[in-house]
Write an enzyme that holds these catalytic residues in place. Sequence first.
Site: not given
Ligand code: EPZ
Length: 427
Positions: A313, A405, A131, A22-23, A123, A128-129
């Site tokens: 995950d 999902r 930035d 999926k991801n 969510c 989930r920012p």
């Molecule tokens: C991806 O989400 C995955 N989703 C998530 O899977 C997975 O848990 C996550 O990566 C971590 O491996 C998809 O690929 C569609 P991140 P993503 O940006 O990209 C912070 C599932 O269950 N952050 O790596 O949104 C954030 O809050 C889902 O399949 C910022 O601060 O995750 C988190 O604490 C859930 N600013 C950390 O970084 C930003 O701009 C990691 O988030 C972006 C993220």
Amino acid sequence: MDKIIIEGGKRLSGTIPISGAKNAALTLIPCALLTDEPLTLRNLPRLADIDGFQHLMNQFGVTTAIQGSRPEDFGRVMTLEATRITGTVAPYDLVRKMRASILVLGPMLARMGEATVSLPGGCAIGNRPIDLHLKALEAFGAQIELAQGYVRAHAPDGGLPGGEFDFPVVSVGATENALMAAVLANGTCRLRNAAREPEIVDLCNLLVAMGAEIEGIGSSELTVHGVKRLHGATYRVMADRIEAGSYACAAAITGGEVYLDGARADEMEATLHALRNIGVTYDADKKGVRIAAEGPLKATNLSTAPYPGLATDMQAQLMALLTVAEGTSVLTETIFENRYMHVPELARMGADIETSGRTAIVKGVPKLHGAEVMATDLRASMSLVIAGLAAEGQTQVRRLYHLDRGYERLEEKLALVGAQVERVGDD
Ligand code: EPZ
């Protein structure tokens, strides 16, 4: 809304086909925006979010066609063609339903020089920012403004000039958006402390197949030399390492033995290492991974981390397994701030878990007992299914749309290996 009814106590044994990831699919699909030629993706999982993304692409004037599966794939084939893009706005009512829609920002900006995407909002597992997505694009020369809940991005007339960005926090999505913006830049883009998840490698491999020039694939330092245009490609989505890890936990908690057909051990080493510490054996061959749990399950301490560390995950699923292990386990969730919503539901099944901030202390109990439980987010729901497979009596997992999902045909796959599961409407 549906629910799943599970009669616990059945030992799982046999083969489970693992679907496309999926991801990975959610970042490969928007790559269609980067070219006016057809992009064909194989082994796509049948999941709500994939359908949602197809619908979003249609909003931009991208034509999409779904064919059946190829014999060697469990998933579907989708051909996307962005010959003409008729819109550059990803509206709130679509983005709020699927936060991965934010991944159109980079490719749309690269192809059209502008993109307007609704802010995804938070969510269940955290706020989930985005930035870091925006800072990376600005570092490459994009102008970004936030107005009325939307991100508006613009590139200079000649295209993004390129630049460098050091991620203060590893972010999978921000790395993906930055890569998809960089491939058509009018210069070179460098990312440091970039995410290294296998899904990022899958994205890089597709972009290279489309004609992109990327150095450092698989490392945390990525260099992209922008090219004038990209061509179409046919690409097979990688297997879902999280789905595979989830079914490994399901087999282990029932004392079973299951072959995960299509799983790749080298993409799930941290999960397999954790399972081995819990007393679960595995052996890998070219086509998959065999999981076997003969002896008692043992407590272990786990901490999630960016790849190659233990995937966040996988935390909920491994916690379910540890609720019936001998001893006390300490889990630390370092990625998201609120990813323990499965805990109160597991407690209703007799699990002994205490959480404090990012830490969860799991004291193993001899047995779980079935109960009616509520799914809250995707991986939490799977942890409840795993617990239900081992619990004494019947477990009903409600709000299945969370599960749908991320887990294609879950009840079918579990039934393949002897689980007694039934999906019914939930009035
Ligand atoms: C991806 O989400 C995955 N989703 C998530 O899977 C997975 O848990 C996550 O990566 C971590 O491996 C998809 O690929 C569609 P991140 P993503 O940006 O990209 C912070 C599932 O269950 N952050 O790596 O949104 C954030 O809050 C889902 O399949 C910022 O601060 O995750 C988190 O604490 C859930 N600013 C950390 O970084 C930003 O701009 C990691 O988030 C972006 C993220």
